[in-house]
Enzyme design. Structure first.
Site, PDB file in Angstrom:
ATOM      1  CG  HIS A 120      -0.424  -0.095   2.528  1.00 16.78           C
ATOM      2  ND1 HIS A 120      -0.033   1.005   3.252  1.00 16.78           N
ATOM      3  CD2 HIS A 120      -0.172  -1.163   3.329  1.00 16.78           C
ATOM      4  CE1 HIS A 120       0.419   0.622   4.441  1.00 16.78           C
ATOM      5  NE2 HIS A 120       0.354  -0.686   4.514  1.00 16.78           N
ATOM      6  CG  ASP A 122      -2.525   4.058   3.074  1.00 16.63           C
ATOM      7  OD1 ASP A 122      -2.151   3.002   2.530  1.00 16.63           O
ATOM      8  OD2 ASP A 122      -3.376   4.077   3.986  1.00 16.63           O
ATOM      9  CG  ASP A 155       2.929  -0.246   7.458  1.00 17.86           C
ATOM     10  OD1 ASP A 155       2.516  -0.788   6.423  1.00 17.86           O
ATOM     11  OD2 ASP A 155       2.189   0.142   8.377  1.00 17.86           O
ATOM     12  CD  GLU A 189      -3.168  -1.646   5.567  1.00 18.26           C
ATOM     13  OE1 GLU A 189      -3.456  -2.635   6.250  1.00 18.26           O
ATOM     14  OE2 GLU A 189      -2.551  -0.672   6.052  1.00 18.26           O
ATOM     15  CD  GLU A 190      -1.224   1.793   7.755  1.00 19.66           C
ATOM     16  OE1 GLU A 190      -1.909   1.336   8.691  1.00 19.66           O
ATOM     17  OE2 GLU A 190      -0.094   1.387   7.466  1.00 19.66           O
ATOM     18  CG  ASP A 216      -1.457  -7.213   1.628  1.00 22.03           C
ATOM     19  OD1 ASP A 216      -0.565  -6.400   1.317  1.00 22.03           O
ATOM     20  OD2 ASP A 216      -2.564  -6.848   2.081  1.00 22.03           O
ATOM     21  CG  HIS A 460       1.431   1.554  12.435  1.00 24.93           C
ATOM     22  ND1 HIS A 460       0.073   1.372  12.510  1.00 24.93           N
ATOM     23  CD2 HIS A 460       1.770   1.169  11.192  1.00 24.93           C
ATOM     24  CE1 HIS A 460      -0.379   0.882  11.370  1.00 24.93           C
ATOM     25  NE2 HIS A 460       0.645   0.743  10.549  1.00 24.93           N
TER      26      HIS A 460
END
Ligand SMILES: [Zn+2]
Length: 490
Positions: A120, A122, A155, A189-190, A216, A460
């Site tokens: 992803h 984002d 990520d 996605e987030e 994924d 994150h």
């Protein structure tokens, strides 16, 4: 007489000991014998700089505002087009929804089911107040000490650009995949994947496409996380837990606190919540957890190997131990978390309403319906209303760890990470791939990222980074995966 009984007992113990040792040391390894591969030559400096160049593009997504940072996403698209010209010349590119990217690389065998690599675009924002704790500006894409630093390096721009690097090289080599390859890169996605991955899955469905497998982001190549295991463990997520939030509410007559009834809204709700916390759904070493320990046990040493190889005998002991740790407990059961409680607004008034939210992460095998039944039975109070959150999701089906696609994936991981063992595992977070369970035979969740326990808070969190050496491994992994997939399956 007593002597004879003792002798029989001793003999039984001896037989048991032999059985236990036999299980521990004769259970064959589930690792594959794979041919070693020649290490693909990768220009470390160039690939690190290309990844670093994508980090300053602030693709922070928002659940409510689809237009937020739209300019940044389009900047990222232009950046990718410029840095990966061969890929863009060869694959068909579609922009789905606002800014999700969907590429098609047509395979040579039209009869073969296609495959999909997912990542992803984002990223999550920087938690306010933590900016100063970063060793490098989170949006600088700085390269130092052998790492690329910043939000998205791990990520998930790392995965996305590693996949693109691999495809760019394969196109340059004149390679054509056997199965059609889709590249799916969502832009939200987030914050749910509802605007990116979900419509792409629907698009595939509308075109009548059924995928062989999807890979994924997901579990990692963990180092030093499992006690008694010396080698790194590459965990392939074969299933994702479900998500179930239930809102509880209780309405009673409001009143003055000088004459309280024996039971109040707050008291009854508190009792219900306390029961839910004290009586979680049952834990067991079965399903994906059993699959995981079955694969790990033969690779372990010492007491852990003996215990995990003999779950028929030590199962309750092992389970009790695993239940004590929050992360291992989450692998064994549907978890219960009390997340919101609300009642009252004046110290001398009995509130007429008490509300609470309880969040369950649902193990494959349980369901939203079985969780709701569990709540009803446990709180044992019909006056409390239960309402399911509309965004709830069932657990995903479990992908088979004995399928040909799992074997291809395992072989590739073993080739790209020869020091690691490959083990199926349960993904306890959520990924965009959950939107693909209806259009794919198997969905796997694995990021070829090495991580030790102390690295996990970077995800994150603060000081997110990826080592250049690991990034090179990631590119080699995706490159080899596409090559291996082009071989006819045996
Ligand atoms: Zn992610």
């Amino acid at each position: 007489m007593i002597k004879r009984v003792l002798l029989v007992l001793l003999l039984a113990l001896l037989v048991l000991a032999v059985m236990v040792a036999g299980n521990a040391y004769r259970t064959p390894s589930r690792q594959l014998q794979v041919p070693a591969i020649q290490k693909l030559a990768v220009d470390e400096k160039a690939v690190a700089e290309r990844l670093a160049g994508a980090i300053p593009i602030r693709t922070v997504s928002s659940f409510d505002n689809a237009q937020q940072n739209g300019e940044e996403f389009r900047k990222l698209h232009a950046y990718l087009a410029q840095r990966f010209p061969r890929l863009h010349a060869t694959l068909k590119k579609e922009v789905v929804g606002d800014n999700a990217l969907f590429f098609t690389w047509t395979g040579s065998d039209p009869a073969a089911k296609p495959i999909a690599l997912m990542a992803h675009q984002d990223v999550v924002p920087i938690a306010p107040g933590t900016e100063k704790a970063w060793e490098a500006d989170p949006f600088s894409g700085q390269i130092k000490d052998g790492f690329v630093w910043g939000r998205g390096t791990w990520d998930n721009k790392g995965n996305l650009l590693a996949q693109m690097e691999a495809i760019e090289m394969l196109v340059a080599e004149g390679f054509q995949p056997r199965q059609t390859v889709y590249l799916v890169a969502g832009d939200d996605e987030e914050v749910s994947g509802l605007r990116g991955a979900k419509p792409i899955a629907e698009l595939l469905k509308s075109r009548g496409v059924k995928l062989d497998w999807v890979l994924d982001e997901g579990l990692l190549v963990t180092e030093g996380v499992l006690a008694g295991l010396d080698k790194p463990a590459a965990l392939i997520g074969t299933a994702e837990k479900g998500y179930g939030t239930f809102f509880l509410s209780l309405d009673t007559a409001p009143g003055h606190s000088s004459m309280p009834p024996p039971s109040t809204a707050i008291g009854s709700m508190s009792a219900a919540l306390a029961k839910l916390e004290a009586n979680p759904m049952p834990a067991s070493i079965s399903g994906v957890a059993a699959d995981m320990f079955g694969a790990v046990a033969p690779e372990m040493r010492g007491i852990n190997r003996i215990l995990l190889s003999n779950l028929w005998l030590f199962g309750p002991l092992v389970r009790a131990q695993l239940e004590k740790g929050a992360s291992t407990n989450a692998m064994l059961r549907t978890t219960t978390a009390l997340t919101i409680v609300r009642a009252g607004n004046k110290d001398n008034v009995l509130p007429g309403r008490a509300e609470a939210a309880v969040n369950f992460r649902i193990l494959p095998g349980d369901s939203l319906a079985s969780v709701e039944a569990h709540i009803r039975k446990t709180i044992d109070n019909d006056a409390i209303a239960i309402k399911a959150y509309p965004g709830n999701a069932e657990p995903t089906p479990v992908a088979s760890s004995s399928s040909p696609s799992y074997r291809t994936l395992q072989m590739t991981v073993q080739q790209a990470f020869p020091d690691a063992i490959v083990v199926p595992g349960l993904y306890i977070a959520a990924s965009d791939s959950r939107h693909f369970v209806d259009v794919a035979d198997n969905v796997f969740r694995f990021s070829p990222v090495r991580a030790r326990s102390e690295d996990l808070p970077r995800f994150h969190g603060t000081n997110e980074r990826i080592s250049i050496a690991n990034y090179v491994e990631m590119i080699r992994f995706y490159h080899q995966l596409l090559r291996n997939s082009a071989q006819p399956t045996s």
